[in-house]
Write an enzyme that holds these catalytic residues in place. Sequence first.
Site, PDB file in Angstrom:
ATOM      1  N   LYS A 152       0.744  -1.132  -0.112  1.00 32.38           N
ATOM      2  CA  LYS A 152      -0.040  -0.170   0.045  1.00 32.38           C
ATOM      3  C   LYS A 152       0.952   1.370   0.137  1.00 32.38           C
ATOM      4  O   LYS A 152       1.985   1.269   0.791  1.00 32.38           O
ATOM      5  CB  LYS A 152      -0.875  -0.134   1.276  1.00 32.38           C
ATOM      6  CG  LYS A 152      -2.051   1.015   1.434  1.00 32.38           C
ATOM      7  CD  LYS A 152      -2.670   0.679   2.615  1.00 32.38           C
ATOM      8  CE  LYS A 152      -3.952   1.610   2.924  1.00 32.38           C
ATOM      9  NZ  LYS A 152      -4.575   1.301   4.186  1.00 32.38           N
ATOM     10  N   SER A 203      -9.437   0.899   3.071  1.00 35.54           N
ATOM     11  CA  SER A 203      -8.555   1.867   2.221  1.00 35.54           C
ATOM     12  C   SER A 203      -7.696   0.964   1.680  1.00 35.54           C
ATOM     13  O   SER A 203      -7.000   1.612   0.584  1.00 35.54           O
ATOM     14  CB  SER A 203      -8.174   2.771   3.172  1.00 35.54           C
ATOM     15  OG  SER A 203      -7.069   2.255   4.138  1.00 35.54           O
ATOM     16  N   SER A 206      -9.621  -1.753   7.166  1.00 35.38           N
ATOM     17  CA  SER A 206      -9.188  -1.204   5.760  1.00 35.38           C
ATOM     18  C   SER A 206      -8.341  -2.516   5.362  1.00 35.38           C
ATOM     19  O   SER A 206      -7.835  -2.432   4.123  1.00 35.38           O
ATOM     20  CB  SER A 206      -8.006   0.088   5.754  1.00 35.38           C
ATOM     21  OG  SER A 206      -9.011   1.112   6.232  1.00 35.38           O
TER      22      SER A 206
END
Length: 467
Positions: A76, A152, A176
């Site tokens: 990420k 996310s 997330s």
Amino acid sequence: MSGPALAIAARIRAGETTARAVTEAALARIAARNAAVNAFTAVLADRALAAADALDARIARGAAVGPLAGVPFAAKNLFDLAGIPTTAGSRIRKAAPPATRDAFLVRQLEAAGAICLGALNMDEFAYGFTTENSHDGPARNPHDGTRIAGGSSGGSAAAVAAGLVPLSLGTDTNGSIRVPASLCGLWGLKPSYGRLSRHGSFPFVYALDHVGPFARSVADLAAAYDALQGLDAADPAQAAQPPEAVTPGLGAGTAGLRVAVLGGWFGRQQSAAARQAVAAVAQALGATETVTWDMAEASRAAAFLITSAEGGALHLPTLRTQLEDYEPLIQDRLLAGALLPAAWINQAQRVRGLARQSMAALLRDWDVLLAPATPVPATPIGQEMLALGGVQVPLRPSMGLFTQPISGIGLPVVTAPVPKAEGALPIGVQLIGRPWAEATLFRAAAALEAAGICAAPVAAGFAEGAV
């Protein structure tokens, strides 16, 4: 018991292929397929090929290599990767100085032999559940490109579900990792708060931030978790718990495990798909009782306030000068959080402590609790509202209905994918345990996988050459 990542490492160690060949194939997949899912925001081909060549040279010398030798992974884009800015999904940080060192977890995976291919799409500053990023574009669900990948850590889930890489790193503050794992049909781990170091990841909410991996099999998830562990003084939240090796216990079965379904808050506001998924997992694990955690809604409310306040405080200096550069979806939430009264936050922390105590009492009688990971399977990109229990509710925050109460008190969770809950769309079930009891959750996960109840489905259009 194996998975794509471990199979790759075994072939490389056996001399059946090379790390460079595996890396080149992964880079070719990304070049051909990433446009369909928009998972990668940066591809580090030169770095990856250099690491692959170095690994192949070590093998040629007869040197020992790690359990993830030559396995491609990505992180990420809030994890530091040396040489590029850590953007955290924002426009503001695209001009930030490049990171000078990799994040701790990136270094841990590379020490185990894995090879980093790049950075992955996310909700800006991790504040969202859909990865509909206005700057980098939405991450698309590999099972249906018109639908969200979740957030996310949406790019992290999309990259693995599309077969671009077999492992990825994400973060989980309010859900997330668990939300995108559910919507993309993957295994995901949110470990106990403090289990894995967050050093080198851009923060969102210090009090709630967790970090963890995604994978297509329980064995791969366990191998990644084993590799990621290690005490790191640079993260003051990391507890001095000794590392635990979960991989050897995957075949232990569920004999003796006490499993129950969470009802109450977790039994309402869910689709038929979520209800059916929990029922299938409960039947497979012999969970015949439903229990209620009375403080679930209060725990979620406390997590909401703490998230708003810490997020707002962290970004307030930049909001004062660059408000319009922020993602439109989070501007007002950050500003509102910065204005919350301190008394509210103090009360939220007290409620959080009471919620932790009440859950600890419940977990004295149970080893694993089951709950939906998301109320529904993946929804269309751009959808604003969601019908739950006959009521229209805002979609984005509602994706965290069942994850937020759990992360608010720091419990470990393995998200187990149920392949086809609604048409061809998967949905996930949370396996929730006591703090530091990740090994117990992995036992239950492995049993579900072995029984064929839970598995990561191959996304249509991405099967050929997938890892």
